[in-house]
Design a protein around this motif. Structure first.
Motif, short mmCIF file in Angstrom:
data_model
loop_
_atom_site.label_atom_id
_atom_site.label_comp_id
_atom_site.label_asym_id
_atom_site.label_seq_id
_atom_site.Cartn_x
_atom_site.Cartn_y
_atom_site.Cartn_z
N ALA A 90 0.83 -1.21 0.00
CA ALA A 90 0.00 0.00 0.00
C ALA A 90 0.86 1.25 0.00
O ALA A 90 0.56 2.23 -0.70
CB ALA A 90 -0.94 -0.01 1.21
N GLU A 91 1.95 1.23 0.77
CA GLU A 91 2.85 2.39 0.79
C GLU A 91 3.48 2.61 -0.58
O GLU A 91 3.60 3.75 -1.04
CB GLU A 91 3.92 2.20 1.87
CG GLU A 91 3.38 2.34 3.28
CD GLU A 91 4.44 2.13 4.34
OE1 GLU A 91 4.28 2.70 5.44
OE2 GLU A 91 5.43 1.41 4.09
N ALA A 92 3.91 1.51 -1.21
CA ALA A 92 4.54 1.65 -2.53
C ALA A 92 3.60 2.31 -3.53
O ALA A 92 4.03 3.05 -4.42
CB ALA A 92 4.99 0.27 -3.03
N ARG A 93 2.32 2.04 -3.39
CA ARG A 93 1.35 2.59 -4.34
C ARG A 93 0.91 4.00 -4.00
O ARG A 93 0.73 4.84 -4.89
CB ARG A 93 0.12 1.67 -4.42
CG ARG A 93 -0.91 2.18 -5.40
CD ARG A 93 -2.03 1.21 -5.65
NE ARG A 93 -2.93 1.73 -6.68
CZ ARG A 93 -4.08 1.16 -7.00
NH1 ARG A 93 -4.46 0.05 -6.40
NH2 ARG A 93 -4.86 1.69 -7.93
N TRP A 94 0.73 4.30 -2.70
CA TRP A 94 0.03 5.53 -2.34
C TRP A 94 0.88 6.62 -1.70
O TRP A 94 0.48 7.80 -1.75
CB TRP A 94 -1.12 5.19 -1.36
CG TRP A 94 -2.15 4.31 -1.97
CD1 TRP A 94 -2.40 3.00 -1.70
CD2 TRP A 94 -3.09 4.68 -3.00
NE1 TRP A 94 -3.43 2.53 -2.47
CE2 TRP A 94 -3.87 3.54 -3.28
CE3 TRP A 94 -3.34 5.86 -3.71
CZ2 TRP A 94 -4.88 3.55 -4.24
CZ3 TRP A 94 -4.34 5.87 -4.65
CH2 TRP A 94 -5.10 4.73 -4.92
N PRO A 150 14.46 1.02 -1.90
CA PRO A 150 14.03 2.32 -2.44
C PRO A 150 12.57 2.61 -2.10
O PRO A 150 11.76 1.70 -1.93
CB PRO A 150 14.22 2.16 -3.95
CG PRO A 150 14.22 0.69 -4.19
CD PRO A 150 14.78 0.05 -2.96
N SER A 151 12.25 3.88 -2.03
CA SER A 151 10.88 4.32 -1.74
C SER A 151 10.62 5.61 -2.49
O SER A 151 11.49 6.12 -3.21
CB SER A 151 10.72 4.57 -0.23
OG SER A 151 11.50 5.70 0.16
N ALA A 152 9.43 6.15 -2.32
CA ALA A 152 9.11 7.43 -2.94
C ALA A 152 9.96 8.56 -2.37
O ALA A 152 10.10 9.62 -2.98
CB ALA A 152 7.63 7.75 -2.76
N TRP A 153 10.56 8.32 -1.20
CA TRP A 153 11.36 9.35 -0.53
C TRP A 153 12.80 9.36 -1.03
O TRP A 153 13.40 10.42 -1.20
CB TRP A 153 11.30 9.12 0.98
CG TRP A 153 12.15 10.01 1.83
CD1 TRP A 153 13.15 9.65 2.67
CD2 TRP A 153 12.05 11.44 1.97
NE1 TRP A 153 13.69 10.74 3.31
CE2 TRP A 153 13.02 11.86 2.89
CE3 TRP A 153 11.22 12.39 1.38
CZ2 TRP A 153 13.20 13.19 3.25
CZ3 TRP A 153 11.40 13.73 1.74
CH2 TRP A 153 12.37 14.11 2.65
N ALA A 154 13.37 8.19 -1.28
CA ALA A 154 14.76 8.11 -1.74
C ALA A 154 14.99 6.76 -2.41
O ALA A 154 14.30 5.78 -2.12
CB ALA A 154 15.74 8.29 -0.58
N GLU A 430 -10.60 1.56 -4.24
CA GLU A 430 -10.86 1.29 -5.65
C GLU A 430 -10.00 0.12 -6.12
O GLU A 430 -8.82 0.03 -5.82
CB GLU A 430 -10.52 2.51 -6.51
CG GLU A 430 -11.53 3.61 -6.42
CD GLU A 430 -11.11 4.83 -7.25
OE1 GLU A 430 -10.04 4.74 -7.90
OE2 GLU A 430 -11.83 5.83 -7.25
N LYS A 431 -10.59 -0.78 -6.86
CA LYS A 431 -9.82 -1.89 -7.40
C LYS A 431 -9.01 -1.41 -8.59
O LYS A 431 -9.48 -0.60 -9.40
CB LYS A 431 -10.76 -3.02 -7.84
CG LYS A 431 -11.47 -3.69 -6.68
CD LYS A 431 -12.35 -4.83 -7.15
CE LYS A 431 -13.04 -5.49 -5.96
NZ LYS A 431 -13.91 -6.61 -6.38
N PRO A 432 -7.76 -1.88 -8.72
CA PRO A 432 -6.96 -1.46 -9.87
C PRO A 432 -7.60 -1.86 -11.19
O PRO A 432 -8.27 -2.88 -11.26
CB PRO A 432 -5.62 -2.17 -9.66
CG PRO A 432 -5.89 -3.25 -8.66
CD PRO A 432 -7.08 -2.84 -7.87
N ALA A 433 -7.39 -1.01 -12.17
CA ALA A 433 -7.99 -1.29 -13.49
C ALA A 433 -7.43 -2.56 -14.10
O ALA A 433 -6.28 -2.89 -13.90
CB ALA A 433 -7.72 -0.10 -14.40
#
Length: 433
Positions: A90-94, A150-154, A430-433
């Motif tokens: 969930a973190e990786a996506r949002w 890796p993450s959205a931060w670094a 929401e379910k992924p497309a």
């Protein structure tokens, strides 16, 4: 001037009956009997709170504030399943700046409404959380995140350290926000970055805030991978020292407790999260008896599932008694101390907050003890720890600024905050497309 039925300083035992607190320029300038205060101090504004007790602002020494937006997303499972199968995906996506801003604001609203005036955070985009805290008038220590993946931060170790330096510099002189190194855990941070943290934390005089010995599986994994229990590995990396805030600590041997006592390293106890994830029990009574400094935290709302420090200190007191089979373990006054002065000491802000003392910052919480749930009052400290609920927090001041007035937030638009939270719920569901 604030007049109340009781003032609970924390640094001295018990409660002061019918006392008043004078505040000027954000600091406590006098604590005196009401009659004396009224006759000797000419106040520009007076607040009279009948049936109320004044306590120092509560200090949440470990949380992940933005994870309030994951509250209830995944429940009733052990830690590593919860992390690997639900939270980390969930973190990786949002998780990005907007998510962290909205989640932090929701968390700060909850914390203020439950009497918390300072929190120690560990999450991505700490600069965003720090800015939201400043906007809300909230005291915070934001974590300089380090983790191997890796993450959205670094994207790599150098990126994490570059961003850590930038965030530290950003808040270097801020009166409300401080920083701490926040390596996630021994199992998620390798030796090289941990050595670098040990050196930098010493150079910059910063705390090191880290999950340690949270579960038996963590300890087993460390022995399999390194041939060492995590605490021994951290000792060899020069991280067992007074700057360490070791969170959870449910798996401890006597020698490890002795090491912490000798080194001055500190423990942050999160009883409700540990209970919910079935991680184990931190031996709080034994740690305190051994002279180890213990503070209190909620953990994140995704694993607790609230940020209620009043509930946490009650759970801590009851769990300590049950675990030790000693009804005298962690009495009410000591439990309150864990959630106030001990937390301030853990974060290095004990000269500013953590107790009601002349000269300290006016970080004050007013609890209404007049409802039937906390009547009659024989001992206000006991009533606060064992009977009061967060809905009885009526007023909160931080640095003398009123951030909660009769349950209404004064620095946060609550309706907008709730609308944003509902919007995130709808997106996440929401379910992924």
């Amino acid at each position: 001037m604030i007049h109340a039925d009781w003032v609970i300083p924390v640094e001295v035992p018990g409660a002061l009956d019918r006392y008043s607190i004078a505040i000027e320029d954000g600091r406590i300038t006098a604590i005196a009997p009401r009659a004396e205060a009224e006759s000797q101090i000419d106040a520009h504004e007076t607040v009279t709170l009948r049936g109320h007790a004044l306590i120092p602002g509560l200090i949440n020494a470990h949380t992940h504030s933005a994870m309030s937006l994951f509250r209830g997303l995944a429940d009733d499972m052990p830690l590593m399943n919860w992390l690997n199968d639900h939270i980390w995906p969930a973190e990786a996506r949002w998780v990005h700046e907007e998510f962290v801003a909205d989640g932090s604001r929701l968390a700060i609203a909850e914390m203020i409404r439950s009497g918390t005036t300072c929190f120690n955070d560990m999450y991505f985009f700490p600069d965003v959380t720090g800015r939201v805290a400043v906007q809300a008038g909230m005291r915070a220590t934001v974590g300089l995140i380090v983790i191997d993946f890796p993450s959205a931060w670094a994207s790599d170790a150098d990126g994490y350290f570059d961003r850590a330096t930038a965030v530290h510099d950003q808040f270097r002189n801020d009166p409300l926000v401080r920083t701490a190194f926040a390596p996630h855990a021994p199992y998620s941070v390798s030796d090289a970055p941990l050595r670098r943290i040990a050196a930098l934390a010493n150079e910059l005089e910063l705390p090191v805030h880290m999950h340690v010995h949270e579960t038996a599986a963590e300890v087993r994994g460390s022995v399999e991978q390194f041939g060492l229990r995590p605490i021994e590995r951290l000792r060899r990396l020069d991280l067992i020292n007074p700057s360490l805030l070791a969170v959870h600590m449910t798996q401890l041997e006597p020698g490890e407790m002795e090491l912490f006592a000798e080194s001055g390293a500190q423990v942050v106890h999160c009883p409700e999260s540990n209970l919910k994830l079935a991680s184990g029990h931190c031996p709080v009574a034994r740690l305190l008896d051994g002279g180890i400094q213990v503070a209190l935290g909620t953990d994140g709302a995704a694993s607790n599932n609230d940020l209620d420090m009043l509930g946490e200190l009650r759970s801590a007191a009851l769990q300590a008694k049950g675990q030790s089979a000693d009804a005298c373990a962690l009495p009410a006054e000591q439990a309150l101390r864990l959630a106030t002065l001990n937390g301030a000491r853990a974060l290095g802000v004990e000269t500013e907050t953590g107790s009601l003392v002349v000269g300290k910052s006016a970080d004050i919480v007013a609890l209404d003890l007049s409802p039937p749930e906390t009547q009659p009052v024989f001992n206000p400290v006991s009533q606060i720890v064992y009977a009061a609920g967060r809905e009885q927090v009526r007023h909160v001041w931080i640095m003398g600024r009123q951030v909660l007035n009769n349950r209404a937030l004064t620095t946060i638009d609550l309706n907008q905050t709730l609308e944003r939270a509902a919007g995130w719920r709808d997106r996440i569901m929401e379910k992924p497309a």
